[in-house]
Design a protein around this motif. Sequence first.
Motif, PDB file in Angstrom:
ATOM      1  N   HIS A 189      55.211  29.049  33.252  1.00 29.62           N
ATOM      2  CA  HIS A 189      54.426  30.244  33.527  1.00 29.62           C
ATOM      3  C   HIS A 189      53.482  29.982  34.697  1.00 29.62           C
ATOM      4  CE1 HIS A 189      55.574  32.398  29.781  1.00 29.62           C
ATOM      5  NE2 HIS A 189      55.791  31.155  29.369  1.00 29.62           N
ATOM      6  N   ALA A 191      50.255  31.778  36.395  1.00 26.26           N
ATOM      7  CA  ALA A 191      49.218  32.814  36.363  1.00 26.26           C
ATOM      8  C   ALA A 191      48.549  32.841  37.737  1.00 26.26           C
ATOM      9  CB  ALA A 191      48.193  32.511  35.272  1.00 26.26           C
ATOM     10  N   ARG A 193      46.228  33.339  40.863  1.00 19.34           N
ATOM     11  CA  ARG A 193      44.791  33.379  41.102  1.00 19.34           C
ATOM     12  C   ARG A 193      44.427  34.407  42.173  1.00 19.34           C
ATOM     13  NH1 ARG A 193      46.633  28.765  39.574  1.00 19.34           N
ATOM     14  NH2 ARG A 193      47.694  28.432  41.569  1.00 19.34           N
ATOM     15  N   SER A 194      45.419  34.755  43.010  1.00 18.61           N
ATOM     16  CA  SER A 194      45.201  35.750  44.057  1.00 18.61           C
ATOM     17  C   SER A 194      46.569  36.247  44.525  1.00 18.61           C
ATOM     18  CB  SER A 194      44.422  35.145  45.228  1.00 18.61           C
ATOM     19  OG  SER A 194      45.275  34.340  46.037  1.00 18.61           O
ATOM     20  N   ASP A 195      46.567  37.190  45.470  1.00 21.88           N
ATOM     21  CA  ASP A 195      47.801  37.699  46.053  1.00 21.88           C
ATOM     22  C   ASP A 195      48.321  36.807  47.184  1.00 21.88           C
ATOM     23  OD1 ASP A 195      47.481  39.772  44.333  1.00 21.88           O
ATOM     24  OD2 ASP A 195      46.949  41.264  45.854  1.00 21.88           O
ATOM     25  N   GLU A 204      53.513  24.755  41.518  1.00 24.43           N
ATOM     26  CA  GLU A 204      53.965  26.138  41.347  1.00 24.43           C
ATOM     27  C   GLU A 204      54.935  26.542  42.457  1.00 24.43           C
ATOM     28  OE1 GLU A 204      49.915  27.819  39.120  1.00 24.43           O
ATOM     29  OE2 GLU A 204      50.163  27.960  41.299  1.00 24.43           O
ATOM     30  N   SER A 251      52.629  36.041  36.251  1.00 20.92           N
ATOM     31  CA  SER A 251      51.732  37.091  35.775  1.00 20.92           C
ATOM     32  C   SER A 251      50.485  37.123  36.642  1.00 20.92           C
ATOM     33  CB  SER A 251      51.338  36.843  34.316  1.00 20.92           C
ATOM     34  OG  SER A 251      50.637  35.606  34.189  1.00 20.92           O
ATOM     35  N   THR A 252      49.852  38.277  36.663  1.00 23.52           N
ATOM     36  CA  THR A 252      48.568  38.419  37.358  1.00 23.52           C
ATOM     37  C   THR A 252      47.453  38.215  36.342  1.00 23.52           C
ATOM     38  OG1 THR A 252      48.616  40.807  36.962  1.00 23.52           O
ATOM     39  CG2 THR A 252      49.470  40.018  39.072  1.00 23.52           C
ATOM     40  N   PRO A 253      46.266  37.795  36.789  1.00 26.45           N
ATOM     41  CA  PRO A 253      45.168  37.604  35.838  1.00 26.45           C
ATOM     42  C   PRO A 253      44.730  38.935  35.238  1.00 26.45           C
ATOM     43  CG  PRO A 253      44.408  37.358  38.110  1.00 26.45           C
ATOM     44  CD  PRO A 253      45.908  37.446  38.156  1.00 26.45           C
ATOM     45  N   PRO A 254      44.298  38.929  33.985  1.00 26.89           N
ATOM     46  CA  PRO A 254      43.851  40.199  33.362  1.00 26.89           C
ATOM     47  C   PRO A 254      42.642  40.762  34.096  1.00 26.89           C
ATOM     48  CG  PRO A 254      43.207  38.304  32.025  1.00 26.89           C
ATOM     49  CD  PRO A 254      44.121  37.779  33.097  1.00 26.89           C
ATOM     50  N   ARG A 256      39.142  42.147  34.396  1.00 27.40           N
ATOM     51  CA  ARG A 256      37.923  42.036  33.579  1.00 27.40           C
ATOM     52  C   ARG A 256      37.182  43.367  33.527  1.00 27.40           C
ATOM     53  NH1 ARG A 256      35.548  36.286  35.957  1.00 27.40           N
ATOM     54  NH2 ARG A 256      37.302  34.978  35.272  1.00 27.40           N
ATOM     55  N   ASN A 259      35.513  45.486  36.565  1.00 26.99           N
ATOM     56  CA  ASN A 259      36.145  45.241  37.862  1.00 26.99           C
ATOM     57  C   ASN A 259      36.900  46.487  38.313  1.00 26.99           C
ATOM     58  OD1 ASN A 259      35.152  42.726  37.795  1.00 26.99           O
ATOM     59  ND2 ASN A 259      37.121  41.651  37.557  1.00 26.99           N
TER      60      ASN A 259
END
Length: 259
Positions: A189, A191, A193-195, A204, A251-254, A256, A259
């Motif tokens: 997986h 996850a 941290r940015s685009d 990764e 996946s993208t970070p959830p 918050r 935001n």
Amino acid sequence: MTLASLPIFVAARGRTVILVGDGDAAAAKRRLLDRAGAWVVGEDGAAALAIVAIEDEAEAQAVVARLKARGVLVNAVDRPALCDFTLPAIVDRSPVILAIGTGGVSAGLAAALRQRLEALLPPTLGRLAEALFAARAAIRARFADPGARRMALGAAFAEGGALDVLGAPPEAVQRWLESAGDTPDAVVHIALRSDDPDDLTLREARWLAQAERIYAGDDIPAAILARARADAVRIASLPDQPQPGLTVAISTPPVRPGN
């Protein structure tokens, strides 16, 4: 995310290429064509590729127009707007060849990158490639599944690996074959941290380059997916049972609250 041009390698040995022009630029292109084993002819010759190295602007444009009217793909030296293809800076570790192109935007930048890579890549790299080719049947027999084979080679080629591309001698291939263990099927997986794909860790990025299949939603940036193998299968959901080779879920970070 689109490519500015499609990089290809043309087997030029024994192939006819048109070269029009004289002077230093034309002489340099002739040396390159001779080195590649091409047959060099003038404008009236029959060929699929042409290089135009003419200083006079009007004359160069006229020659380019005549060649393109015949369906010939043209490289016009120092005129990127007229080029159907460009000639990159080359790092030669035959049979390994690295080509650095800027689409004609900056030949100086391509040359500077070539000089850096020349110092980085060992002279034995070509012989390592030849040893891998000679061992191809043995590698396929040892790792019959393509996904397992890619994972094993990817780990071996990594920094510090048995076949580290920046240091392994040709004889390392046989030693690696004799000691290589099985590669487990895996799901990993990532996850984000940015685009920005530059924010991927080395591990990764290696996973993406080796993955047999990619699970990613519509919210995953194209720039990230571009780091994966072009032939990696895109899947709509994660498999219930282990699949051969490596599966990467992105996946993208959830988001918050606030935001």
